[in-house]
Design a protein around this motif. Structure first.
Motif, PDB file in Angstrom:
ATOM      1  N   LYS A 105      16.296  30.321   2.301  1.00 27.32           N
ATOM      2  CA  LYS A 105      16.585  31.540   1.434  1.00 27.32           C
ATOM      3  C   LYS A 105      16.547  31.053   0.076  1.00 27.32           C
ATOM      4  CE  LYS A 105      17.161  34.469   5.021  1.00 27.32           C
ATOM      5  NZ  LYS A 105      16.073  35.524   5.066  1.00 27.32           N
ATOM      6  N   THR A 106      16.802  29.910  -0.343  1.00 31.58           N
ATOM      7  CA  THR A 106      16.836  29.469  -1.604  1.00 31.58           C
ATOM      8  C   THR A 106      16.193  27.988  -1.561  1.00 31.58           C
ATOM      9  OG1 THR A 106      18.867  28.341  -1.436  1.00 31.58           O
ATOM     10  CG2 THR A 106      19.040  30.583  -1.850  1.00 31.58           C
ATOM     11  N   LEU A 107      15.859  27.655  -2.855  1.00 34.05           N
ATOM     12  CA  LEU A 107      15.334  26.440  -3.024  1.00 34.05           C
ATOM     13  C   LEU A 107      16.146  25.443  -2.848  1.00 34.05           C
ATOM     14  CD1 LEU A 107      12.824  24.732  -4.175  1.00 34.05           C
ATOM     15  CD2 LEU A 107      13.677  24.862  -6.554  1.00 34.05           C
ATOM     16  N   GLU A 108      17.419  25.382  -3.049  1.00 36.16           N
ATOM     17  CA  GLU A 108      18.549  24.499  -2.606  1.00 36.16           C
ATOM     18  C   GLU A 108      18.544  24.103  -1.188  1.00 36.16           C
ATOM     19  OE1 GLU A 108      19.817  22.531  -4.770  1.00 36.16           O
ATOM     20  OE2 GLU A 108      18.596  23.482  -6.215  1.00 36.16           O
ATOM     21  N   GLU A 109      18.554  25.146  -0.506  1.00 41.08           N
ATOM     22  CA  GLU A 109      18.712  25.234   1.154  1.00 41.08           C
ATOM     23  C   GLU A 109      17.457  24.561   1.631  1.00 41.08           C
ATOM     24  OE1 GLU A 109      18.660  28.174   4.964  1.00 41.08           O
ATOM     25  OE2 GLU A 109      18.788  29.039   2.951  1.00 41.08           O
ATOM     26  N   LEU A 110      16.105  24.737   1.108  1.00 45.30           N
ATOM     27  CA  LEU A 110      15.132  23.976   1.385  1.00 45.30           C
ATOM     28  C   LEU A 110      15.113  22.328   0.981  1.00 45.30           C
ATOM     29  CD1 LEU A 110      12.037  23.894   2.221  1.00 45.30           C
ATOM     30  CD2 LEU A 110      11.633  24.253  -0.048  1.00 45.30           C
ATOM     31  N   LYS A 111      15.690  21.993  -0.253  1.00 45.98           N
ATOM     32  CA  LYS A 111      15.817  20.785  -0.551  1.00 45.98           C
ATOM     33  C   LYS A 111      16.651  20.071   0.423  1.00 45.98           C
ATOM     34  CE  LYS A 111      15.075  21.130  -5.407  1.00 45.98           C
ATOM     35  NZ  LYS A 111      15.660  20.936  -6.972  1.00 45.98           N
ATOM     36  N   VAL A 124       1.002  -1.201  -0.160  1.00 45.06           N
ATOM     37  CA  VAL A 124       0.059   0.255  -0.169  1.00 45.06           C
ATOM     38  C   VAL A 124       0.699   1.228  -0.016  1.00 45.06           C
ATOM     39  CG1 VAL A 124      -1.852   1.324   1.217  1.00 45.06           C
ATOM     40  CG2 VAL A 124      -1.690  -1.324   1.186  1.00 45.06           C
ATOM     41  N   LEU A 125       0.854   2.030  -1.068  1.00 41.22           N
ATOM     42  CA  LEU A 125       1.823   3.201  -1.248  1.00 41.22           C
ATOM     43  C   LEU A 125       0.865   4.323  -1.321  1.00 41.22           C
ATOM     44  CD1 LEU A 125       4.227   1.856  -4.103  1.00 41.22           C
ATOM     45  CD2 LEU A 125       4.317   1.537  -1.490  1.00 41.22           C
ATOM     46  N   LEU A 126       1.019   5.297  -0.381  1.00 42.18           N
ATOM     47  CA  LEU A 126       0.397   6.335  -0.279  1.00 42.18           C
ATOM     48  C   LEU A 126       1.301   7.866  -1.090  1.00 42.18           C
ATOM     49  CD1 LEU A 126      -0.881   6.133   3.263  1.00 42.18           C
ATOM     50  CD2 LEU A 126      -2.059   5.360   1.236  1.00 42.18           C
ATOM     51  N   THR A 127       0.265   8.624  -1.766  1.00 35.97           N
ATOM     52  CA  THR A 127       1.003   9.658  -2.312  1.00 35.97           C
ATOM     53  C   THR A 127       0.387  11.048  -2.204  1.00 35.97           C
ATOM     54  OG1 THR A 127       2.272  10.407  -4.193  1.00 35.97           O
ATOM     55  CG2 THR A 127       0.294   9.348  -4.698  1.00 35.97           C
ATOM     56  N   ASP A 128       0.930  12.177  -2.173  1.00 35.67           N
ATOM     57  CA  ASP A 128       0.185  13.487  -2.291  1.00 35.67           C
ATOM     58  C   ASP A 128       1.194  14.570  -2.315  1.00 35.67           C
ATOM     59  OD1 ASP A 128      -1.742  15.294  -2.189  1.00 35.67           O
ATOM     60  OD2 ASP A 128      -2.557  14.923   0.017  1.00 35.67           O
ATOM     61  N   ILE A 129       0.926  15.681  -2.699  1.00 37.27           N
ATOM     62  CA  ILE A 129       1.540  17.024  -2.650  1.00 37.27           C
ATOM     63  C   ILE A 129       1.301  17.990  -1.943  1.00 37.27           C
ATOM     64  CG2 ILE A 129       2.339  18.809  -4.608  1.00 37.27           C
ATOM     65  CD1 ILE A 129       1.490  16.871  -6.700  1.00 37.27           C
ATOM     66  N   THR A 130       2.227  18.614  -1.431  1.00 36.22           N
ATOM     67  CA  THR A 130       2.080  19.749  -0.466  1.00 36.22           C
ATOM     68  C   THR A 130       2.792  20.820  -0.592  1.00 36.22           C
ATOM     69  OG1 THR A 130       1.690  20.150   2.233  1.00 36.22           O
ATOM     70  CG2 THR A 130       3.703  19.241   1.238  1.00 36.22           C
ATOM     71  N   TYR A 131       2.189  22.246  -0.215  1.00 35.39           N
ATOM     72  CA  TYR A 131       2.979  23.474  -0.479  1.00 35.39           C
ATOM     73  C   TYR A 131       3.744  23.728   0.742  1.00 35.39           C
ATOM     74  CZ  TYR A 131      -1.012  24.278  -3.551  1.00 35.39           C
ATOM     75  OH  TYR A 131      -1.897  24.211  -4.874  1.00 35.39           O
ATOM     76  N   LEU A 132       5.001  24.324   0.351  1.00 37.59           N
ATOM     77  CA  LEU A 132       6.016  24.816   1.172  1.00 37.59           C
ATOM     78  C   LEU A 132       6.616  26.069   1.008  1.00 37.59           C
ATOM     79  CD1 LEU A 132       8.228  21.647   1.246  1.00 37.59           C
ATOM     80  CD2 LEU A 132       6.664  22.025   2.804  1.00 37.59           C
ATOM     81  N   PRO A 133       5.980  27.081   1.638  1.00 38.31           N
ATOM     82  CA  PRO A 133       6.394  28.504   1.188  1.00 38.31           C
ATOM     83  C   PRO A 133       7.661  28.701   2.045  1.00 38.31           C
ATOM     84  CG  PRO A 133       4.557  28.457   3.051  1.00 38.31           C
ATOM     85  CD  PRO A 133       4.505  27.095   2.311  1.00 38.31           C
ATOM     86  N   TYR A 134       8.452  29.606   1.385  1.00 37.59           N
ATOM     87  CA  TYR A 134       9.622  29.965   2.085  1.00 37.59           C
ATOM     88  C   TYR A 134      10.100  31.192   1.434  1.00 37.59           C
ATOM     89  CZ  TYR A 134      11.854  28.808  -2.605  1.00 37.59           C
ATOM     90  OH  TYR A 134      12.235  28.950  -3.949  1.00 37.59           O
ATOM     91  N   ASN A 135      11.342  31.783   2.419  1.00 35.47           N
ATOM     92  CA  ASN A 135      11.826  33.129   1.989  1.00 35.47           C
ATOM     93  C   ASN A 135      10.759  34.335   1.893  1.00 35.47           C
ATOM     94  OD1 ASN A 135      13.872  35.061   1.772  1.00 35.47           O
ATOM     95  ND2 ASN A 135      14.226  34.728  -0.539  1.00 35.47           N
ATOM     96  N   GLY A 136       9.628  34.075   2.497  1.00 33.27           N
ATOM     97  CA  GLY A 136       8.576  35.187   2.507  1.00 33.27           C
ATOM     98  C   GLY A 136       7.637  35.035   1.151  1.00 33.27           C
ATOM     99  N   LYS A 137       8.067  35.155   0.106  1.00 32.92           N
ATOM    100  CA  LYS A 137       7.322  35.122  -0.957  1.00 32.92           C
ATOM    101  C   LYS A 137       7.394  34.054  -2.066  1.00 32.92           C
ATOM    102  CE  LYS A 137      10.559  38.338  -3.039  1.00 32.92           C
ATOM    103  NZ  LYS A 137      10.985  39.594  -3.687  1.00 32.92           N
ATOM    104  N   HIS A 138       8.134  33.007  -1.823  1.00 32.73           N
ATOM    105  CA  HIS A 138       8.587  31.882  -2.743  1.00 32.73           C
ATOM    106  C   HIS A 138       7.804  30.773  -2.264  1.00 32.73           C
ATOM    107  CE1 HIS A 138      11.989  34.622  -3.301  1.00 32.73           C
ATOM    108  NE2 HIS A 138      11.869  34.128  -4.586  1.00 32.73           N
ATOM    109  N   MET A 139       7.424  30.037  -3.325  1.00 33.42           N
ATOM    110  CA  MET A 139       6.477  28.719  -2.825  1.00 33.42           C
ATOM    111  C   MET A 139       7.297  27.471  -3.938  1.00 33.42           C
ATOM    112  SD  MET A 139       3.897  27.647  -1.383  1.00 33.42           S
ATOM    113  CE  MET A 139       2.844  29.126  -1.234  1.00 33.42           C
ATOM    114  N   ALA A 140       7.398  26.417  -2.905  1.00 33.01           N
ATOM    115  CA  ALA A 140       7.952  25.160  -3.447  1.00 33.01           C
ATOM    116  C   ALA A 140       6.951  24.246  -3.293  1.00 33.01           C
ATOM    117  CB  ALA A 140       9.386  24.837  -2.777  1.00 33.01           C
ATOM    118  N   TYR A 141       6.996  22.861  -3.704  1.00 29.69           N
ATOM    119  CA  TYR A 141       6.003  21.790  -3.833  1.00 29.69           C
ATOM    120  C   TYR A 141       6.888  20.589  -3.518  1.00 29.69           C
ATOM    121  CZ  TYR A 141       3.628  25.492  -5.880  1.00 29.69           C
ATOM    122  OH  TYR A 141       3.016  26.884  -6.306  1.00 29.69           O
TER     123      TYR A 141
END
Length: 443
Positions: free
Chosen positions: A403-409, A284-301
């Motif tokens: 501050k950056t997407l790389e830092e978030l990763k 049983v494999l569950l999956t979904d997508i969530t939002y990750l806002p960072y650095n005030g005005k940027h959005m990652a997923y």
């Protein structure tokens, strides 16, 4: 007159006291204007004669308690009868007969001034007592009984009140015997507080372990598995409440919006029916997508795939775009993960988002021999473990400060390693997801 006499050495000591007017080997005369007035002021608000003498520089061993008690009794009687005038020393002027001559105008004014000063002193002391009592009543509202006892003790000590314990206890509605029991137990309370502080430090080690804050269940498991310390959950919760050690609580995600399926997209049935724990790793494999806002005005997923039986994160992908690629790349990473062994009947369960209902995504699953299941529309409980994981991640990872997407990763990568290998879970028999997977495979 006391039968106790003063030696020459004791006379010299007493003469240095500013409250002594004169002293001989047989008698001592105190200052009318200061000491006797001050004595009556403090005696009337509850201080003991011995304490008043000691606070004004008299050595009790020299004066003797008999002389102190006699003086206090004589001055109290004199004050009750004649007020301030009765405190004046009449041993030189009086012969035992009533004074017949009239007082001069200057003597009358002098004595009235002295009486006014005494009354003013008494008024100030009464004001102090009234203010203290008011503060006690205000501070004592809605306090635990032990806190009220502590408040009474501190008030009495700070203001040097005597014979006021019964009054304060009655005003604050607590037992006087309970107050004295509280004072006797000071040492045991101190020892208990020290033990609690030691336990607090132990709990904080687990609470901050690997940089992620945890609740009482996680703390208990970490202490048991990594420190060989066995504490009950009730004790851990009591210490956390006492010292305000707060576990992060999940909040609803205001950005959570699931894309609606279009007519071209195909919805499949719910074959899981919330049977998440089937005891078979990789099925049983569950999956979904969530939002990750960072650095005030940027959005990652973040797109992730989780094994429902073991809670292990099998694959994930972070992107700054929420296109279909975020879902397909997650599937590609799942199939390339050599550490993952999927069951022959493995299937992916998701919501009815546009990513999962698209023909491209469904063809990719068929290519890899994976089945598909979907939650009922608008029913988040059908995919609750996945929602729960995203909630824990957002509580425990400070993604918004990146501050950056790389830092978030990098932060997400660290958390995934921590979650799979080091985060003990109560419902997994107090094991980590990796440990529980190996446990299921070995059984």
């Amino acid at each position: 007159m006391s039968k106790t006499t003063f030696s020459d050495k004791e006379i010299k000591i007493l003469q240095k006291n500013p409250n002594v007017q004169r002293v001989s080997s047989l008698a001592i005369t105190y200052s009318d204007d200061f000491f006797k007035n001050k004595f009556m002021n403090e005696y009337l608000v509850g201080k003991l004669p011995r304490q008043i003498f000691e606070e004004n520089g008299f050595d009790i061993d020299i004066i003797g308690m008999k002389r102190i008690e006699t003086s206090a009794y004589r001055w109290k009687r004199a004050y009750e009868k004649d007020g301030l005038i009765g405190l004046s020393d009449t041993r030189k002027t009086a012969s035992g007969r009533p004074l017949e001559r009239k007082l001069s105008q200057a003597e009358i004014i002098e004595r009235q001034d002295a009486r006014i000063k005494l009354l003013e002193g008494q008024v100030e002391l009464l004001k102090k007592l009234e203010m203290t009592e008011r503060r006690l009543l205000n501070a004592g509202q809605n306090l635990e009984t032990s806190k009220v006892f502590q408040l009474i003790y501190e008030t009495i000590e700070q203001n040097q009140f005597k014979q006021m314990t019964k009054y304060f206890c009655k005003r604050l509605g607590v037992s006087r015997s309970g107050y004295y029991s509280f004072l006797k137990a000071t040492d045991s309370r101190f020892e208990r507080e020290q033990r609690d502080l030691e336990t607090k430090e132990i709990i904080l080690k687990a609470f901050n372990r690997r940089g992620y804050k945890k609740g009482s269940r996680s703390i208990k498991m970490i202490l048991k598995n990594e420190f060989d310390i066995n504490l009950s959950r009730k004790k851990i919760q009591r210490i956390m409440n006492k010292y305000k050690i707060v576990c992060p609580h999940r909040k609803s995600n205001p950005y959570k919006k699931i894309a609606k399926a279009t007519k071209e997209h195909q919805v499949v049935s719910n074959k899981l029916n919330r049977e998440f724990k089937q005891g078979v790793p990789g099925k049983v494999l569950l999956t979904d997508i969530t939002y990750l806002p960072y650095n005030g005005k940027h959005m990652a997923y973040l797109s992730a795939i989780k094994d429902a039986s073991t809670n292990e994160l099998l694959a994930y992908h972070v992107s700054d775009r929420i296109t279909l690629d975020i879902a397909t790349k997650t599937i590609d990473k799942l199939m390339k993960n050599k550490k993952t062994s999927l069951d022959s009947k493995a299937f992916i369960h998701s919501d009815q988002g546009s990513h999962y209902t698209s023909q491209r995504y469904q063809k990719l699953l068929k290519k890899h021999g994976l089945g598909q299941s979907m939650s009922r529309r608008g029913n988040c409980w059908d995919n609750a473990p996945m929602e729960s994981f995203f909630g824990h991640l957002k509580d425990e990872v400070d993604y918004q400060s990146c501050k950056t997407l790389e830092e978030l990763k990098v932060k997400i990568n660290h958390y995934m390693v921590y979650y799979n290998n080091y985060r003990y879970q109560w419902n997994l028999e107090k094991m980590t997801p990796i440990q529980y997977r190996n446990h299921l495979l070995a059984s």
